[in-house]
Design an enzyme around this catalytic site. Sequence first.
Site, short mmCIF file in Angstrom:
data_model
loop_
_atom_site.label_atom_id
_atom_site.label_comp_id
_atom_site.label_asym_id
_atom_site.label_seq_id
_atom_site.Cartn_x
_atom_site.Cartn_y
_atom_site.Cartn_z
N GLN A 292 0.82 -1.21 0.00
CA GLN A 292 0.00 0.00 0.00
C GLN A 292 0.86 1.26 0.00
O GLN A 292 0.35 2.36 -0.17
CB GLN A 292 -0.93 0.01 1.22
CG GLN A 292 -2.08 -0.98 1.11
CD GLN A 292 -3.02 -0.95 2.31
OE1 GLN A 292 -3.12 -1.91 3.04
NE2 GLN A 292 -3.72 0.16 2.52
N ARG B 276 -9.57 -0.08 7.08
CA ARG B 276 -10.55 0.80 6.46
C ARG B 276 -10.94 1.96 7.38
O ARG B 276 -12.12 2.27 7.58
CB ARG B 276 -11.79 0.04 6.03
CG ARG B 276 -12.46 0.77 4.87
CD ARG B 276 -13.54 -0.02 4.22
NE ARG B 276 -14.04 0.76 3.08
CZ ARG B 276 -14.41 0.24 1.93
NH1 ARG B 276 -14.38 -1.05 1.75
NH2 ARG B 276 -14.86 1.00 0.96
N CYS B 277 -9.93 2.54 7.99
CA CYS B 277 -10.18 3.76 8.75
C CYS B 277 -8.86 4.47 8.87
O CYS B 277 -7.81 3.89 8.68
CB CYS B 277 -10.69 3.45 10.15
SG CYS B 277 -9.47 2.71 11.23
N GLU C 7 -13.27 5.42 3.94
CA GLU C 7 -13.28 4.78 5.25
C GLU C 7 -14.43 5.22 6.12
O GLU C 7 -14.74 4.57 7.12
CB GLU C 7 -11.92 5.06 5.90
CG GLU C 7 -10.83 4.60 4.94
CD GLU C 7 -9.43 4.80 5.43
OE1 GLU C 7 -9.19 5.83 6.07
OE2 GLU C 7 -8.60 3.94 5.16
#
Lengths: 287, 805
Positions: free
Chosen positions: B236, B383-384, B759
Amino acid sequence: MIPAGFEYHRPADVASAISILKQHGDEARVVAGGHSLIPMMKLRMADLAHLVDLQDIGEMKGIQVGADTAVLGAMVTQHEMITHEGLAAAIPLIREAALQIADPQVRYVGTVGGNVANGDPGNDMPGLMQCLDAQFELAGADGSRTVAARDFYEAAYFTARDDEEILTRIHIPVPSAGTGYAYEKQKRKIGDYATAASAVLITMDGGTCASASIAMTNLADTPIWAEAAAAALVGTSLDEAARAAAVAAAIDVIDPVSDNRGPVDFKKHVAGVILRRAIDRAASRAS
Amino acid sequence: MKDEVQTPAERTANLKGMGTSRKRVEDVRFTQGRGNYVDDIKMDGMLYGDFVRSPYAHARVVSVNKEAALAIPGVVAVLTAEDLEPLGLHWMPTLAGDKQMVLADGKVLFQGQEVAYVVADDRYVAADAAELVEVEYEELPVVVDPFEALKTDVVLREDLAGQTEGAHGPRKHHNHIFTWEAGEKDATEAVIAGADVVAEEMVYYHRTHPCPLETCGCVASMDKVTGKLTLYGTFQAPHAIRTVVSLISGIAEHNIRVISPDIGGGFGNKVGAYPGYVCSVVASIVTGKPVKWIEDRMENLMSTAFARDYWMQGKIAATSEGKITGLWCHTTADHGGFDACADPTKFPAGFMNICTGSYDIPTAYLAVDGVYTNKAPGGVAYRCSFRVTEAAYFIERMIEVLAIKLNMDAAELRRINFIRKDQFPYQSALGWEYDSGDYHTAWDKAMNAVGYDDLRAEQAQQLEDFNAGKTRKLMGIGLTHFTEIVGAGPVKNCDILGLGMFDSCEIRIHPTGSALARLGTISQGQGHATTFAQIIASEIGIPADDITLEEGDTDTAPYGLGTYGSRSTPVAGAATAMAGRKIRAKAQMIAAYLLEVHDDDVEFDIDRFVVKGAPERFKTMKEIAFAAYNQAIPGIEPGLEAVSYYDPPNMTYPFGAYVCVLDIDVDTGEAEVRQFYALDDCGTRINPMIIEGQVHGGLTEALAIAMGQEIAYDEMGNVKTGTLMDFFWPTAWETPNYQTDHTTTPSPHHPIGAKGVGESPNVGGVPCFSNAVHDAFKSFGLTQTHMPHDHWRIWKTANGLGLHG
Ligand SMILES: Cc1cc2nc3c(=O)[nH]c(=O)nc-3n(C[C@H](O)[C@H](O)[C@H](O)COP(=O)(O)OP(=O)(O)OC[C@H]3O[C@@H](n4cnc5c(N)ncnc54)[C@H](O)[C@@H]3O)c2cc1C
């Protein structure tokens, strides 16, 4: 998730399959749809030197629905069981149960024979077959024999089938017209085995329950054919007390284990709820 | 010219710029099976790696016998810590300032830890050989409870013996990692002591896992002739990986090329560095051949970065009218065997200090204690943005608990405590400056959209029916108003391992007016190639369809910190707009020259520069691009390209108002979501369709987390949920229908006002689902229970409240 090496066999008839099994003993295992066996091999929990693929054996395929008996080849897929109109008309309980197994992808390849021969308490069809009083036809080197589904299961992954026998066909008595049926299953998600499931058949004679059959799934190390539970319904008008007595009798004979789905008290409670719903639905369909 | 007969609206539509639901250009290859993922990479002579992993959660490694494994034909090497030690690579630095064993160095600290790395010329041979490596273990007492960890004599990290100072300050105990504090302790405790009303609760956000569809993996290829290392991987943050690889391997950074090809989801799982990468690089250096390593699903769930596992003890104080006066939180954070969180360096508990949420809370205090246990390392932002879901879950539960205590409607309690529109920019008690927001408008819109009062009336009726024995179902209404903090971040306070968290974009306009843009980020499903082209299209007037977007190759893309924490649009998106503006500024000079007027006398108009007051006199961007390369213009260099490195002045603060309505079967513990309404305010909306897709995906992950997804351990430290049979991944069947909505409050400091959205649905969704479950049981006296709300736990709640008769 990489299986160990194995040799692959693909016989075209039952006799050759049996002779391969005979030759290699417990080093060999048959594979049908592979959706239970292959994951076990990938986890290296099943380590086999020889895999005998049954998919080319024509005599193990096909569905015949007669007036009294339906015969399913062991290699009939769950998808075929769902889409066969004659079978659905004769024994609608099968379609209702098969639709609650996994997802379409699994059902395209998973077979009825693999499902009942596997001996995994999580499989739905063993209980279904006990409820329906099915007979399993086993072929071995010395010919064939038949074992009732209700006598077949000994413990988790242990059945009455000898290692060198192949399940070829399943014979299922066609329930009389007007028989009420239900397959009820609680699961955490699509693709999960049951937290609790039950199969119920009920026939009525006037306002009285003439016969009943109840089986419970994934609530013990084998499917449980709950004779006493069914007996609690027979001869009654299926009144509240009879239904409650049937549930109580079934809970008495199950023996669930604690796992990620929940502990024993939860499973027993849910089993009662699921069975009660199955009885209610079957009763509402009986005429 | 056809161009001249087009209306401005047609010319705008032709660009497919910002605000357009442009179809995802990525999907052409993905829907045809033509993606190129790491495992699709095949190279001549490629070898394969596989790990021997520990079956124990805590054990001494007495010996490793490689003989039988090495005897199998095709096995090239079996690496252990002993082999890596001479290279100094048996341990590696983590992103959190700790260090982590690459291969077990004398002991193992969690089940699934890497013990030996087998290299073979065939994937199957590698797996067979891994089985034959004999490891002798001596079991040690296992510590899985973080509270117990701070009391026990059992020392997990013997390598840190005697170190009372960690990367983030003093260590209080041999299993303690750090204490991190924000806000004012004494003042907050004074407010709580003197408050009319105080609600207190332990809010646990369980351990779960990002579990991307594609697991982690890499292909390392050392070319001994050129001395160059090429590393393909599921990264990522490819540029950060290049720097880290250079720092730990000693290979000069220009000799390392890191490539992130297509990535099948990351969700924070693919930010950090894993032993598999290091071992593959070493194996490639040693053998001179490419080495591929791809973890399987069980390895992914067991050993690569988990998320959450925060025990948040909270106190919230208010006046008897419901005005919140103070918030206190002490968090015990279970980090597992190594501290491998991927947070900005100065924030070892991420942005947990956003836990005052959407509310104007004058006084607050937060302390977080990080703790070692015998579990896998991680603690990533699933996802945050860093720890923002934990913070949002905490405050949104505390609000509900306070509402119960005050006997007040939770929607109203939120309304009277929201930060008002006129208070922005707003300084929070825990140290953030919220850039913008309009919470009341969003909230009222949401309440009206769902018909909140009618829902409550229906719920009251259903409760009456339940009590009368007419139904066995209870209705729950879950509310959430969340505030995210994303776009890390300003270099003055955001860095990872010293790498500043700016991001970048480089744009080249070709002579015929099409373009190539490259960014320092990397899409893992977010659709960057689609949306970033739309930003450029609007900024410089070239159709998005004429712009190619590239990311992920460190030899070609400008340096950037990658994609996670919803930072791509806030940071790289800003860089894109700024690079576009540089090009536009040059284009303006070229246009003025071509039109023979002063620079100030032309203005940008959709896809061209026009002479002010004479719109029939113009030069299109296509014409300008051609001239830029092919016409000698006095005082202007040929070419039309720009690069921008953007250091954001502040974070962005997306927010949203969610409502969930569900029905609970108290007898089976099943919950069925009947309605889910999600209003998101992410500022300027670049591609509404992609936003909607992101919201659907994020809500589905939120559903998973709230309703069943967890990494559970038994007391021996065995992972109980290591396969997708037990680890809950919802299918289409379990996924409810979502109703999406929005308001638009642009970020005042972002060049295009965008805030990031990927997110938000996870951050807001988890408390919303959970609040709905809690709400269903509220009238029976439930204040707090723990996620995940699977059938058993819901049943247990009902059972505990006496609902089974
Ligand atoms: C994701 C997933 C979800 C699932 N969910 C469910 C579910 O909800 N309910 C359910 O019931 N099942 C479920 N299954 C199992 C699925 O239905 C299997 O396909 C089935 O249990 C086995 O059938 P098979 O044809 O795949 O058998 P195989 O995997 O090929 O074989 C299973 C075992 O039976 C033996 N065997 C197979 N055929 C014969 C034969 N003719 N004679 C003797 N021995 C034989 C094999 O040697 C092996 O030991 C699921 C499977 C998956 C992958």
